[in-house]
Each structure stands twice: as C-alpha cells, then as structure tokens.
Motif scaffolding. Structure first.
Motif, PDB file in Angstrom:
ATOM      1  N   ASP A   1       0.847  -1.192   0.000  1.00  0.00           N
ATOM      2  CA  ASP A   1       0.000   0.000   0.000  1.00  0.00           C
ATOM      3  C   ASP A   1       0.887   1.247   0.000  1.00  0.00           C
ATOM      4  OD1 ASP A   1      -1.843   1.986   0.392  1.00  0.00           O
ATOM      5  OD2 ASP A   1      -2.829   1.026   2.098  1.00  0.00           O
ATOM      6  N   LYS A   2       1.031   1.863  -1.153  1.00  0.00           N
ATOM      7  CA  LYS A   2       1.917   3.021  -1.282  1.00  0.00           C
ATOM      8  C   LYS A   2       1.413   4.214  -0.473  1.00  0.00           C
ATOM      9  CE  LYS A   2       3.844   1.853  -5.793  1.00  0.00           C
ATOM     10  NZ  LYS A   2       3.271   0.582  -6.085  1.00  0.00           N
ATOM     11  N   HIS A   3       0.095   4.362  -0.385  1.00  0.00           N
ATOM     12  CA  HIS A   3      -0.459   5.470   0.397  1.00  0.00           C
ATOM     13  C   HIS A   3      -0.147   5.288   1.893  1.00  0.00           C
ATOM     14  CE1 HIS A   3      -3.095   8.725   1.504  1.00  0.00           C
ATOM     15  NE2 HIS A   3      -3.712   7.926   2.357  1.00  0.00           N
ATOM     16  N   ALA A   4      -0.330   4.083   2.410  1.00  0.00           N
ATOM     17  CA  ALA A   4      -0.034   3.827   3.822  1.00  0.00           C
ATOM     18  C   ALA A   4       1.459   3.913   4.107  1.00  0.00           C
ATOM     19  CB  ALA A   4      -0.578   2.466   4.241  1.00  0.00           C
ATOM     20  N   TYR A   5       2.282   3.561   3.130  1.00  0.00           N
ATOM     21  CA  TYR A   5       3.739   3.591   3.322  1.00  0.00           C
ATOM     22  C   TYR A   5       4.241   5.016   3.566  1.00  0.00           C
ATOM     23  CZ  TYR A   5       8.688   2.625   2.536  1.00  0.00           C
ATOM     24  OH  TYR A   5      10.042   2.507   2.677  1.00  0.00           O
ATOM     25  N   LYS A   6       3.504   6.007   3.095  1.00  0.00           N
ATOM     26  CA  LYS A   6       3.895   7.400   3.316  1.00  0.00           C
ATOM     27  C   LYS A   6       3.878   7.774   4.797  1.00  0.00           C
ATOM     28  CE  LYS A   6       2.498   8.980  -1.222  1.00  0.00           C
ATOM     29  NZ  LYS A   6       1.602   9.836  -1.995  1.00  0.00           N
ATOM     30  N   TRP A   7       3.169   7.012   5.610  1.00  0.00           N
ATOM     31  CA  TRP A   7       3.108   7.287   7.048  1.00  0.00           C
ATOM     32  C   TRP A   7       4.369   6.832   7.782  1.00  0.00           C
ATOM     33  CZ3 TRP A   7      -0.158  10.457   9.342  1.00  0.00           C
ATOM     34  CH2 TRP A   7      -1.291  10.817   8.628  1.00  0.00           C
TER      35      TRP A   7
END
Length: 128
Positions: free
Chosen positions: A80-86
């Motif tokens: 999950d690229k969006h979650a990895y930003k966290w």
C-alpha cells in the motif's frame, strides 16, 4: 563501541518498544524480540525487513507488510503506497530522539544505562 537501535512505534509515532543491538549486527536480529507477543494488523518498515521468514510470520498472524520489496528480489510484491507514506512517523521519532545529545552520541558505558536513557527520552517526547 557502536550500538544499533531497532524500535517499534505505535500509529502516532510514540515508542512502544526497542531493542539494542551491537553496531555490526543486522537490523533483522532485533525484529523477532520486538514483535513477539505484540498484536498488530499492519507493520510499516524499511525495505531491509523484507526477509522471507518475516513475511511468512505476517501471513500467519494475518498482518500486512507495508513496505516495498528490495530491488534484488525475484518477485516484487505489492504494498500500500499510500499507507507507506506514514513511515515518516518512525523517522520523526528518531529525529526527536537525536535532539537529545546524550542519546545521539551515546555517553553511557553500559547497555542498561543507555536503554534507561532511551526510556527516559521516549517519556519526555511523549509528554511534549
């Protein structure tokens, strides 16, 4: 004397647990003691944590590994690229810890004293 710290932080970036390792040790040696007995649905980590045994452990727990596969892997897996930003929360925690000079330069001679200072620093950061 060098020391490596492998830390587990919660979803808000607060320290949950950490393991001190000798500086020459790989980070993966500290993962198993950190996640043993800890329930989680997903784990954000660095690419270096993509070992087969750890991914198998996540599957057994029903957890999701949210980090990209290393470039030299035969099969690249999706994440999950969006979650990895966290993941910046983890890096922010280490940046806050390094603001404390005694932690950043490791003045203590024993691992227990250094660990105690990590606990104290985490409590100070949490209280801010």
């Amino acid at each position: 004397m060098t020391t490596k710290v492998v830390a587990l932080v919660d979803a808000l970036g607060n320290l949950a647990n950490f393991v001190l390792l000798p500086g020459q040790a790989h980070d993966m040696k500290g993962v198993e003691p950190l996640i043993d007995g800890v329930a989680f649905d997903a784990l954000l980590a660095d690419k270096a944590f993509g070992a087969d045994w750890l991914l198998t452990e996540f599957d057994a727990r029903g957890a999701t590994a949210i980090f990209p596969a290393k470039a030299n892997r035969k099969f690249l897996r999706d994440y999950d690229k969006h979650a990895y930003k966290w993941r910046h929360l983890i890096e922010n925690f280490f940046a806050k810890i390094k603001e404390l000079r005694a932690i950043a330069t490791r003045y203590e001679n024993t691992a227990s004293s250094y660990a105690a200072n990590w606990h104290l620093a985490a409590a100070i950061i949490f209280a801010r």
